[in-house]
Enzyme design. Structure first.
Site, PDB file in Angstrom:
ATOM      1  N   GLU A 175      -8.403  -4.652   5.186  1.00 15.88           N
ATOM      2  CA  GLU A 175      -8.217  -4.351   3.765  1.00 15.88           C
ATOM      3  C   GLU A 175      -7.047  -5.127   3.172  1.00 15.88           C
ATOM      4  OE1 GLU A 175      -8.487  -0.262   5.220  1.00 15.88           O
ATOM      5  OE2 GLU A 175      -9.260   0.260   3.246  1.00 15.88           O
ATOM      6  N   ARG A 233      -2.683  -2.033  -3.401  1.00 12.99           N
ATOM      7  CA  ARG A 233      -3.855  -1.182  -3.237  1.00 12.99           C
ATOM      8  C   ARG A 233      -3.738  -0.043  -4.252  1.00 12.99           C
ATOM      9  NH1 ARG A 233      -5.188   3.425   1.135  1.00 12.99           N
ATOM     10  NH2 ARG A 233      -7.329   3.738   0.463  1.00 12.99           N
ATOM     11  N   ARG A 278     -11.445  16.746   6.622  1.00 17.10           N
ATOM     12  CA  ARG A 278     -12.248  17.040   5.419  1.00 17.10           C
ATOM     13  C   ARG A 278     -13.681  17.382   5.821  1.00 17.10           C
ATOM     14  NH1 ARG A 278     -10.876  11.450   2.526  1.00 17.10           N
ATOM     15  NH2 ARG A 278      -9.025  11.131   3.803  1.00 17.10           N
ATOM     16  N   ASN A 327       0.876  -1.173   0.000  1.00 13.87           N
ATOM     17  CA  ASN A 327       0.000   0.000   0.000  1.00 13.87           C
ATOM     18  C   ASN A 327       0.915   1.225   0.000  1.00 13.87           C
ATOM     19  OD1 ASN A 327      -1.753   2.076   0.522  1.00 13.87           O
ATOM     20  ND2 ASN A 327      -2.750   1.103   2.274  1.00 13.87           N
ATOM     21  N   HIS A 356     -12.817   3.592  -0.256  1.00 14.16           N
ATOM     22  CA  HIS A 356     -12.835   2.613   0.846  1.00 14.16           C
ATOM     23  C   HIS A 356     -13.557   1.322   0.440  1.00 14.16           C
ATOM     24  CE1 HIS A 356     -12.865   6.334   3.723  1.00 14.16           C
ATOM     25  NE2 HIS A 356     -11.618   5.919   3.554  1.00 14.16           N
TER      26      HIS A 356
END
Ligand code: ADP
Length: 410
Positions: free
Chosen positions: A392, A93, A246, A7, A182
């Site tokens: 993940e 990823r 955010r 990743n 996601h």
């Protein structure tokens, strides 16, 4: 098979090595501060059952960092293989796969140029993902590589949920639409919820599940029959819930106001919305939920407000997605906040008894996760409330092995 999952971020490379049968994590690690200041303060930390390795070295590029990672995974004491040909595949990823990828895929030149093309849509992520792919091609040239996209799971979202109310040409000509992110996390926790609901007598094709991934980035997904039908992140990972830094949902007219009335440049607006907003912007304390919660508990008003907004948005999306799904069989909480913060879980479902969500207060307080799902709803709750730790990297390893072994389409 042994699968190495990579990743790659703009200044970091996370990795984890898995054995696939039986499924087991063998080692993991992180090369941090790669490329920052020429990579002079970079450090690699490798975790293995035999202990950790800490290696400080100059890492001016991702390729150099990957060289140290290869050394760590082949280390005689702390490694996972004696020689590199024991690694069966590398799974990457990749954040943005646009509309081209609705599943994981073997990486070839065509896939690389597509990922390159989507750099425009994910300028902070896809270029780093490509760096990781190129570095692996250099250091592990004979090992098949697979891309697992964050956007792929959401490619089943119907048009009425992914087209924005803008001139249609902007979708046709520039690809401006909801993509969602996601996806690997939502897909993993939704599949675990499927097993639980099936044991309780709801057939997989009938299941209506809302998954809440609450980490630094936050998103929710409506999943019907195992497929994503709507998700809260959009064209970029900015829409929807309040996040660490955010802003989430916003009247788009705020943007021209900031530019025309306050004289901000487009880049400054981008920075304001992505880096200075969310929990950090509202509370003025921190982007980290633990700090915000602690301040709120001490009576800090803006921290309390940030927490109120955070939980209210989750509740609002549960209502919206219950309507989109035509009912509700389960809500799933995952990622840093979802797995660890009982107060956020409690407040997000409080008063939703009319949707069939009844929390077991004691159970949500005492969740201790050992990788297994925990049911925190009361026994007579018509819908389940579940805490499921996300995985993940494991999902990337599974997809990678399945493709390389020919058990999934390449
Ligand atoms: P990322 O999106 O970077 O993978 P994580 O899934 O690790 O992030 O989530 C990070 C968030 O989880 C932070 O806001 C952090 O405060 C929060 N978090 C981690 N542990 C706890 C905890 N015990 N209680 C509340 N929040 C927590």
């Amino acid at each position: 098979m042994i699968v190495l999952v990579i990743n790659c971020g703009s200044s970091s490379v996370k990795y984890e090595a898995f054995q696939t049968q039986p499924e087991k994590s063998l080692a993991s690690g992180l090369a941090d501060r790669v490329t920052v200041n020429g990579g002079r303060q970079a450090v690699l930390i490798h975790h293995s059952p035999a202990g950790d390795i800490r290696h400080q070295a100059e890492m001016p590029t991702h390729e150099v960092a990957l060289g140290y990672i290869v050394e760590a995974v082949t280390d005689p004491d702390h490694g996972v293989v004696e020689s590199l040909d024991e690694i069966g595949a590398v799974g990457h990823r990749v954040v943005h796969g646009g509309e081209q990828f609705s599943a994981s895929t073997v990486i070839n030149e065509e896939v690389i140029s597509a990922i390159q093309q989507f750099c425009e849509l994910a300028p902070l992520h896809n270029p780093a993902n490509l760096e990781g792919i190129h570095a692996c091609q250099k250091h592990l040239p004979d090992i098949p590589q697979v891309a697992v996209f964050d956007t792929a799971f959401h490619q089943t979202i119907p048009r009425h949920a992914f087209i924005y109310g803008l001139p249609y040409e902007l979708y046709q000509e520039r690809g401006i639409r909801r993509y969602g992110f996601h996806g690997t996390s939502h897909r993993y926790v939704a599949s675990r919820a499927t097993d639980i609901l099936q044991q309780r007598g709801t057939a997989p094709q009938d299941q209506r599940v809302i998954t809440c991934h609450l980490g630094n980035g936050c998103s929710m997904t409506a999943v019907r029959g195992g497929k994503s039908i709507d998700t809260s992140l959009g064209f970029t990972p900015l829409e929807g819930l309040l996040m660490g830094t955010r802003c989430g949902d916003l009247d788009p007219a705020v943007v021209p106001y900031l530019i025309n009335e306050m004289g901000l440049s487009a880049d400054q607006v981008d920075d304001l919305l992505n880096q200075q907003s969310g929990l950090l912007g509202v509370s003025g304390v921190s982007s980290d939920m633990r700090d915000v919660s602690a301040a709120a508990e001490e009576g800090h008003e803006r921290a309390q407000l940030a927490l109120d907004i955070f939980c209210y948005r989750i509740k609002k999306y549960i209502g919206a997605y219950a309507a989109a799904l035509g009912g509700l069989d389960a809500v799933v909480f995952t990622a840093g906040i979802g797995e660890n913060d009982p107060e956020v879980r409690r407040r997000s479902v409080a008063g939703l008894g009319y949707l069939g969500l009844h929390l077991n207060d004691a159970a949500t307080q005492d969740v201790s996760l050992d990788g297994q799902p925990v049911d925190i709803s009361s026994s007579d709750s018509p819908a389940r409330i579940l805490v499921i730790p996300t995985a993940e990297e494991l999902m990337i390893a599974r997809d990678t092995a399945a493709i390389v072994e020919g058990k999934a389409p390449a």
